[in-house]
Motif scaffolding. Structure first.
Motif, short mmCIF file in Angstrom:
data_model
loop_
_atom_site.label_atom_id
_atom_site.label_comp_id
_atom_site.label_asym_id
_atom_site.label_seq_id
_atom_site.Cartn_x
_atom_site.Cartn_y
_atom_site.Cartn_z
N TRP A 282 -1.06 -8.75 -5.76
CA TRP A 282 -2.31 -8.02 -5.58
C TRP A 282 -3.42 -8.97 -5.15
N ARG B 190 -9.24 -0.89 -2.41
CA ARG B 190 -8.55 0.38 -2.22
C ARG B 190 -7.57 0.66 -3.35
N SER B 191 -6.86 -0.34 -3.79
CA SER B 191 -6.00 -0.22 -4.97
C SER B 191 -6.42 -1.31 -5.94
N SER C 231 -2.08 7.00 -9.06
CA SER C 231 -2.79 5.77 -9.40
C SER C 231 -4.31 5.91 -9.40
N LEU C 232 -4.83 6.88 -8.66
CA LEU C 232 -6.29 6.99 -8.53
C LEU C 232 -6.86 8.27 -9.12
N SER D 256 0.83 -1.20 0.00
CA SER D 256 0.00 0.00 0.00
C SER D 256 0.87 1.26 0.00
N ASP E 293 -0.22 -4.47 -3.61
CA ASP E 293 -1.46 -3.71 -3.38
C ASP E 293 -1.16 -2.23 -3.16
N VAL F 92 -4.97 -0.86 -11.16
CA VAL F 92 -3.69 -0.25 -10.78
C VAL F 92 -2.57 -1.26 -10.97
N TRP G 117 -1.45 8.21 -4.35
CA TRP G 117 -2.90 8.24 -4.64
C TRP G 117 -3.18 9.05 -5.90
N HIS H 241 -7.10 -5.84 0.22
CA HIS H 241 -5.98 -4.91 0.12
C HIS H 241 -4.76 -5.34 0.92
N TYR I 184 0.42 1.82 -4.72
CA TYR I 184 0.09 2.99 -5.53
C TYR I 184 1.37 3.70 -5.96
#
Length: 260
Positions: free
Chosen positions: A205, A211-212, A125-126, A93, A117, A216, A122, A237, A119
């Protein structure tokens, strides 16, 4: 717990086993205890080092202006102080974001990477909207009612054996330190680092990571040269806690191919 001072800053870490060194970098609202299943299972042939990031566990608090670069430099300082340059770095994470920043700033310290899991920040990746919304939701909580529990960590009911561990870590979260870390996470976009990675890289993953999401993971797989993606079925996650046997098998297999 071991304690070490890096540039005047107290860092705590757990160490177990003998063999090639592997450094574990935990996620947000966690500390080194998050890697208990890995310390227990993998120390038979590896030197396992799991840090408490600045502001977590037994490590010192951080100032509010502590940046992603500061987290990465602290980790680099620990690696250098322990004399384990070229080690394997394993992150989950937010820990993946810290490792990517370390690789950007100190690429020779990493001999191989396991990114789980995670990024590229954030924002990276999001997208900006989701990054800002996640951070705003945490900041909006009153200090006296602060709940550091991040939703969507597990797919379904958490395994009974990890509930006490997760609750203990959550109880010890320091609000200001967590917000400092996740502020750095929300603003980070490290996508440009991914194609520069030139060491063996394993991606892990949970198939049901909320969450991810798996999209991603696919982007990491596309961008990181030669990266191998392993997806754990029915897992969320925190894949190392929800499916520790599968996670450990993937990690051990990767290390046997590239390190041990």
């Amino acid at each position: 717990m071991d304690l070490i001072e890096i540039d005047g800053f107290r860092l705590a870490f757990r160490r177990a086993g003998t063999g090639p060194p592997v450094v574990f970098v935990h996620g947000g609202a966690q500390d080194s205890r998050a890697w208990t299943p890995q310390l227990d299972a993998l120390s038979d042939e590896l030197t396992i080092i799991a840090w408490d990031e600045p502001g977590a566990g037994g490590s010192a608090d951080v100032p509010r202006d502590f940046s992603l670069a500061d987290y990465a430099d602290s980790l680099a300082g620990l690696i250098r102080a322990l004399g384990i340059s070229g080690c394997t770095l394993v992150g989950l994470s937010w820990g993946v974001t810290v490792i990517l920043e370390l690789y950007r700033r100190h690429p020779t310290l990493a001999g191989s990477l396991v990114l789980a899991d995670g990024y590229a920040g954030w924002r990276g990746s999001l997208g900006a909207g989701e990054a800002d919304a996640r951070l705003a939701a945490l900041r909006a909580q009153p200090a006296d009612l602060f709940d550091p529990t991040l939703p969507g960590l597990f797919a379904g009911t958490p395994p009974a054996e990890v509930v006490p561990l997760h609750e203990a870590m959550t109880a010890d979260v320091r609000r200001d330190s967590m917000l400092t870390a996740l502020t750095a996470m929300a603003s980070a976009d490290l996508n440009e680092v991914l194609p520069t990675i030139q060491v063996p890289t394993q991606l892990v993953w949970g198939a049901l990571d909320a969450r991810s999401p798996l999209s991603v993971a696919r982007e990491f797989e596309r961008r990181v040269p030669g990266a191998d993606l392993a997806v754990i079925p029915d897992c969320g996650h925190v894949s190392n806690l929800q499916a520790p046997e599968a996670f450990n098998d993937i990690l051990r297999g990767f290390l046997h191919r590239h390190v041990v």
